[in-house]
Motif scaffolding. Structure first.
Motif, PDB file in Angstrom:
ATOM      1  N   GLN A 309       0.632  -1.170  -0.110  1.00 48.97           N
ATOM      2  CA  GLN A 309       0.102  -0.033  -0.014  1.00 48.97           C
ATOM      3  C   GLN A 309       0.835   1.140  -0.025  1.00 48.97           C
ATOM      4  N   VAL A 310       0.756   2.053  -1.068  1.00 48.58           N
ATOM      5  CA  VAL A 310       1.620   3.215  -1.065  1.00 48.58           C
ATOM      6  C   VAL A 310       0.752   4.330  -1.773  1.00 48.58           C
ATOM      7  N   ARG A 311       0.324   5.418  -1.085  1.00 48.36           N
ATOM      8  CA  ARG A 311      -0.401   6.635  -1.368  1.00 48.36           C
ATOM      9  C   ARG A 311      -1.714   6.036  -1.688  1.00 48.36           C
ATOM     10  N   GLY A 312      -2.320   5.223  -0.814  1.00 47.96           N
ATOM     11  CA  GLY A 312      -3.600   4.720  -1.046  1.00 47.96           C
ATOM     12  C   GLY A 312      -3.917   3.585  -2.190  1.00 47.96           C
ATOM     13  N   GLN A 313      -2.789   3.197  -3.040  1.00 53.12           N
ATOM     14  CA  GLN A 313      -3.020   2.385  -3.783  1.00 53.12           C
ATOM     15  C   GLN A 313      -2.445   0.799  -3.626  1.00 53.12           C
ATOM     16  N   GLN A 314      -3.180  -0.249  -3.774  1.00 56.61           N
ATOM     17  CA  GLN A 314      -2.432  -1.165  -3.689  1.00 56.61           C
ATOM     18  C   GLN A 314      -1.850  -1.909  -4.968  1.00 56.61           C
ATOM     19  N   ARG A 315      -0.551  -2.337  -4.894  1.00 58.27           N
ATOM     20  CA  ARG A 315       0.102  -2.988  -5.953  1.00 58.27           C
ATOM     21  C   ARG A 315       0.747  -4.116  -5.384  1.00 58.27           C
ATOM     22  N   GLY A 316       1.132  -5.152  -6.269  1.00 58.44           N
ATOM     23  CA  GLY A 316       1.650  -6.457  -6.108  1.00 58.44           C
ATOM     24  C   GLY A 316       3.155  -6.309  -6.213  1.00 58.44           C
ATOM     25  N   VAL A 317       3.921  -6.807  -5.136  1.00 58.49           N
ATOM     26  CA  VAL A 317       5.613  -6.928  -5.473  1.00 58.49           C
ATOM     27  C   VAL A 317       5.798  -8.444  -5.516  1.00 58.49           C
ATOM     28  N   PHE A 318       6.469  -8.884  -6.505  1.00 54.99           N
ATOM     29  CA  PHE A 318       6.683 -10.521  -6.528  1.00 54.99           C
ATOM     30  C   PHE A 318       7.991 -10.690  -7.286  1.00 54.99           C
ATOM     31  N   SER A 319       8.488 -11.911  -6.722  1.00 56.93           N
ATOM     32  CA  SER A 319       9.783 -12.350  -7.645  1.00 56.93           C
ATOM     33  C   SER A 319       9.352 -12.852  -8.980  1.00 56.93           C
ATOM     34  N   PHE A 320      10.584 -12.585  -9.718  1.00 55.42           N
ATOM     35  CA  PHE A 320      10.067 -12.893 -11.201  1.00 55.42           C
ATOM     36  C   PHE A 320      11.567 -13.531 -11.857  1.00 55.42           C
ATOM     37  N   CYS A 321      11.486 -14.628 -12.512  1.00 55.72           N
ATOM     38  CA  CYS A 321      12.375 -15.179 -13.149  1.00 55.72           C
ATOM     39  C   CYS A 321      13.521 -15.379 -12.280  1.00 55.72           C
ATOM     40  N   MET A 322      13.142 -16.354 -11.190  1.00 52.67           N
ATOM     41  CA  MET A 322      14.278 -16.459 -10.202  1.00 52.67           C
ATOM     42  C   MET A 322      15.386 -17.554 -11.016  1.00 52.67           C
ATOM     43  N   CYS A 323      16.428 -17.088 -10.572  1.00 55.97           N
ATOM     44  CA  CYS A 323      17.786 -17.898 -11.322  1.00 55.97           C
ATOM     45  C   CYS A 323      18.773 -18.641 -10.224  1.00 55.97           C
ATOM     46  N   PRO A 324      18.365 -19.830  -9.785  1.00 51.86           N
ATOM     47  CA  PRO A 324      19.228 -20.491  -8.612  1.00 51.86           C
ATOM     48  C   PRO A 324      20.586 -20.615  -9.404  1.00 51.86           C
ATOM     49  N   GLY A 325      21.742 -20.495  -8.795  1.00 47.04           N
ATOM     50  CA  GLY A 325      23.075 -21.119  -9.175  1.00 47.04           C
ATOM     51  C   GLY A 325      23.220 -20.338 -10.865  1.00 47.04           C
ATOM     52  N   GLY A 326      22.962 -18.998 -10.763  1.00 47.03           N
ATOM     53  CA  GLY A 326      23.008 -18.153 -12.095  1.00 47.03           C
ATOM     54  C   GLY A 326      23.669 -16.868 -11.907  1.00 47.03           C
ATOM     55  N   PHE A 327      23.595 -16.075 -12.933  1.00 50.67           N
ATOM     56  CA  PHE A 327      24.122 -14.850 -13.118  1.00 50.67           C
ATOM     57  C   PHE A 327      23.175 -13.765 -13.382  1.00 50.67           C
ATOM     58  N   ILE A 328      23.601 -12.436 -13.195  1.00 47.64           N
ATOM     59  CA  ILE A 328      22.800 -11.220 -13.633  1.00 47.64           C
ATOM     60  C   ILE A 328      23.549 -10.887 -15.009  1.00 47.64           C
ATOM     61  N   VAL A 329      22.891 -10.633 -16.253  1.00 49.18           N
ATOM     62  CA  VAL A 329      23.443 -10.257 -17.200  1.00 49.18           C
ATOM     63  C   VAL A 329      22.802  -8.949 -17.808  1.00 49.18           C
ATOM     64  N   PRO A 330      23.490  -8.215 -18.745  1.00 53.36           N
ATOM     65  CA  PRO A 330      22.840  -7.044 -19.160  1.00 53.36           C
ATOM     66  C   PRO A 330      22.028  -7.220 -20.202  1.00 53.36           C
ATOM     67  N   ALA A 331      20.864  -6.780 -20.338  1.00 50.94           N
ATOM     68  CA  ALA A 331      19.822  -6.738 -21.454  1.00 50.94           C
ATOM     69  C   ALA A 331      19.475  -5.668 -22.020  1.00 50.94           C
ATOM     70  N   ALA A 332      20.355  -4.568 -21.959  1.00 52.65           N
ATOM     71  CA  ALA A 332      20.018  -3.452 -22.973  1.00 52.65           C
ATOM     72  C   ALA A 332      19.717  -3.654 -24.258  1.00 52.65           C
ATOM     73  N   THR A 333      18.801  -2.965 -24.917  1.00 49.07           N
ATOM     74  CA  THR A 333      18.742  -3.128 -26.218  1.00 49.07           C
ATOM     75  C   THR A 333      19.175  -1.945 -27.200  1.00 49.07           C
ATOM     76  N   ALA A 334      19.808  -0.876 -26.388  1.00 46.83           N
ATOM     77  CA  ALA A 334      20.228   0.229 -27.109  1.00 46.83           C
ATOM     78  C   ALA A 334      21.478   0.819 -26.143  1.00 46.83           C
ATOM     79  N   PRO A 335      22.349   1.889 -26.779  1.00 51.67           N
ATOM     80  CA  PRO A 335      23.299   2.539 -26.057  1.00 51.67           C
ATOM     81  C   PRO A 335      22.428   3.191 -25.194  1.00 51.67           C
ATOM     82  N   GLY A 336      23.056   3.963 -23.960  1.00 56.92           N
ATOM     83  CA  GLY A 336      22.351   4.831 -23.086  1.00 56.92           C
ATOM     84  C   GLY A 336      21.363   4.422 -22.130  1.00 56.92           C
ATOM     85  N   GLU A 337      21.288   3.073 -22.113  1.00 62.09           N
ATOM     86  CA  GLU A 337      20.038   2.242 -21.263  1.00 62.09           C
ATOM     87  C   GLU A 337      20.824   1.213 -20.327  1.00 62.09           C
TER      88      GLU A 337
END
Length: 522
Positions: A309-337
């Motif tokens: 609940q933030v500012r009177g609005q309810q929103r879900g927070v959740f885990s997504f694409c959990m990667c056990p024994g994994g790596f974080i990778v760069p997924a940009a599709t353009a320079p500058g992001e």
């Protein structure tokens, strides 16, 4: 005679082929030699008790098992001379599976992929990680196989009503995936093995007379009297067919902009945005399995959700694409992001565990009405560009230790990470904005109560995880799966807003191919 049973076994028994065989026979009251075949149907980890166990479902045959148990394998007719041609824009799972289904139905698919083939992509991925340069047409999102090929290859889906999950998995096995994916409750091919499966799918298309063209980016549409006749490529080639399946994935922003510019109806849709959280895998193993060493058990994963609940609005927070024994990778599709995603090799043997932790973003949260249906796209892009500036304008990513984030305190030093381009200590509130940051704080606080040690400075968050799904939906008729205003245009897969992963995208590709076939016949 067939006997079905379900049993719980110690991991050391369940993952040992001979011990498992003996345990299943004993549970069924049979002696060795009395069963002609044992078919393992499902395997899952049950870690709810004091000691983790493996839950198995099996079928025991005391006579020859039915032939269909091992298939069906798919046979493809040759469609090289077929009169009906279908353009398929995008060679991700939706596009590849649409192409194979077209072949089965006697249609000739012509697949257009803006990126490179699955092997050539590796050089561009290495350039992102080592040289921090982004090729807008060949990266972790674009290229043969789509975004899932080099970001994990997880096959779990809840979309079981959208198609035949088993059919998709069997097709993957036929083209080189391990048969384990037919059994495991959360099947996973692995980033190191999926490229060869993708290549085999492409080879099958070509051998059957279909076409696959790489480095072929679509830049315009051939529209005539509200009918899509074909497309124009960046090289200036005009390609026509009786139908075009648009399966471009969730990051093809230029396609959304092209559709909007050409007056094709599209719609803004909710999505989710947040960060990657990274822990030592041993911490997650200890929390989930409640023992210091996991032994033969696979690297532990988790799934978490919390309503905020933030500012009177309810929103879900959740885990997504959990990667056990994994790596974080760069997924940009353009320079500058800066965009991050997660991946795991088939063995899931990295020292690190990571997961997207994201908050739902509704249309009213974006406050970008002047952009109309592209509001979500601009909202995404603005945060990704801010993340890039905060980290120095390269592919280094902004990061903060989790305990410090909960206190809104700049981290004086960061932890070791799996993210190759490197991290820059940043107050993530400055990147995410106060409302989104507060939602994530509430979520992490709750997750810390559920998993001991989770929400501490033993973990760090890395930003931003923004490509969870498409921020745009391309509408289609529920019956014909064709665009409601443009004949010959068939929106498909995750990029059109109708799927959320490899398997659901593949199933949608097959459904759309079937719809094209029916329309062609009629």
């Amino acid at each position: 005679m067939k006997q079905e049973l379900e049993l719980l076994l110690a991991p050391e028994v369940a993952f040992d082929e001979l011990a498992r065989y003996e345990a299943i026979l004993a549970h069924a009251g049979l002696r060795p030699g009395q069963a002609d075949f044992i078919h393992l149907k499902r395997r899952s980890i049950d870690a709810r008790g004091r000691q983790p166990l493996v839950r198995l479902r099996a079928e025991i045959y005391q006579e020859a098992p039915p032939r269909e148990l091992f298939g069906p394998w798919f046979e493809y007719p040759n469609v090289a001379q077929a009169k009906r041609r279908v353009l398929i824009v995008g060679a991700g799972p939706a596009g590849l599976f649409a192409a194979l289904r077209c072949i089965e139905l006697g249609l000739k698919p012509i697949v257009l992929e803006r990126g490179k083939d699955v092997r050539a992509r590796r050089r561009d991925l290495a350039a992102i990680n080592k040289e921090q340069t982004v090729n807008p047409d060949s990266n972790y999102c674009f290229g043969e196989g789509g975004a899932g090929t080099y970001s994990d290859g997880k096959l779990y889906t809840r979309a079981t009503k959208r198609g035949d999950v088993g059919r998709v998995l069997r097709r993957l096995v036929q083209h080189g995936a391990t048969t384990d994916i037919l059994v495991d409750a959360h099947p996973h091919i692995g980033t190191n093995k999926l490229p060869e499966v993708v290549k085999a799918l492409r080879d099958a298309i070509i051998e059957a007379g279909g076409e696959v063209h790489f480095d072929t980016r679509v830049t315009d549409l051939i529209l005539e009297n509200n009918r899509l006749r074909g497309v124009v490529t960046a090289a200036g080639a005009a390609l026509e067919a009786e139908a075009t399946i648009l399966a471009t994935g969730h990051s093809a922003r230029d396609i959304y902009e092209l559709l909007h510019r050409r007056g094709v109806l599209i719609e803004a849709k909710p999505f989710a945005l947040g960060v990657r959280v990274e822990h030592q895998q041993s911490l997650i193993d200890q929390a989930q399995y409640r023992r210091p060493e996991r032994g033969i058990l696979p690297a532990a994963s988790y799934a978490l959700v919390h309503q905020t609940q933030v500012r009177g609005q309810q929103r879900g927070v959740f885990s997504f694409c959990m990667c056990p024994g994994g790596f974080i990778v760069p997924a940009a599709t353009a320079p500058g992001e800066v965009v991050v995603n997660g991946m795991s090799p088939s063995r899931r043997d990295s020292r690190f565990a990571n997961s997207g932790i994201v908050a739902a973003v509704e249309l009213e949260d974006m406050n970008l009405r002047e952009h109309g249906p592209l509001a979500g796209l601009h909202f995404q892009a603005a945060i990704e560009q801010l993340a890039c500036r905060a980290a120095g304008g390269t592919q280094q990513a902004p990061a903060q230790r989790l305990g410090d984030f909960l206190k809104n305190k700049l981290s004086p030093e960061l932890l070791e990470t799996s993210y190759q381009p490197g991290l820059i200590s940043t107050r993530m509130d400055d990147v995410l904005g106060p409302a989104l940051a507060e939602r994530l704080r509430q979520g992490f606080t709750d997750f810390g109560r559920k998993i001991p040690g989770y929400a501490t400075n033993a973990a760090q968050i890395v930003g931003v995880e923004s490509r969870t799904s498409s921020p745009v939906r391309i509408p289609r008729d529920k019956e014909t799966l064709q665009h409601p205003e443009i004949q010959g245009l068939f929106p498909c897969g995750e990029g059109a807003g109708y799927a959320g992963g490899i398997v659901s995208a593949a199933m949608d590709g097959e459904r759309v191919a079937e719809a094209v076939s029916v329309l062609a016949v009629s």
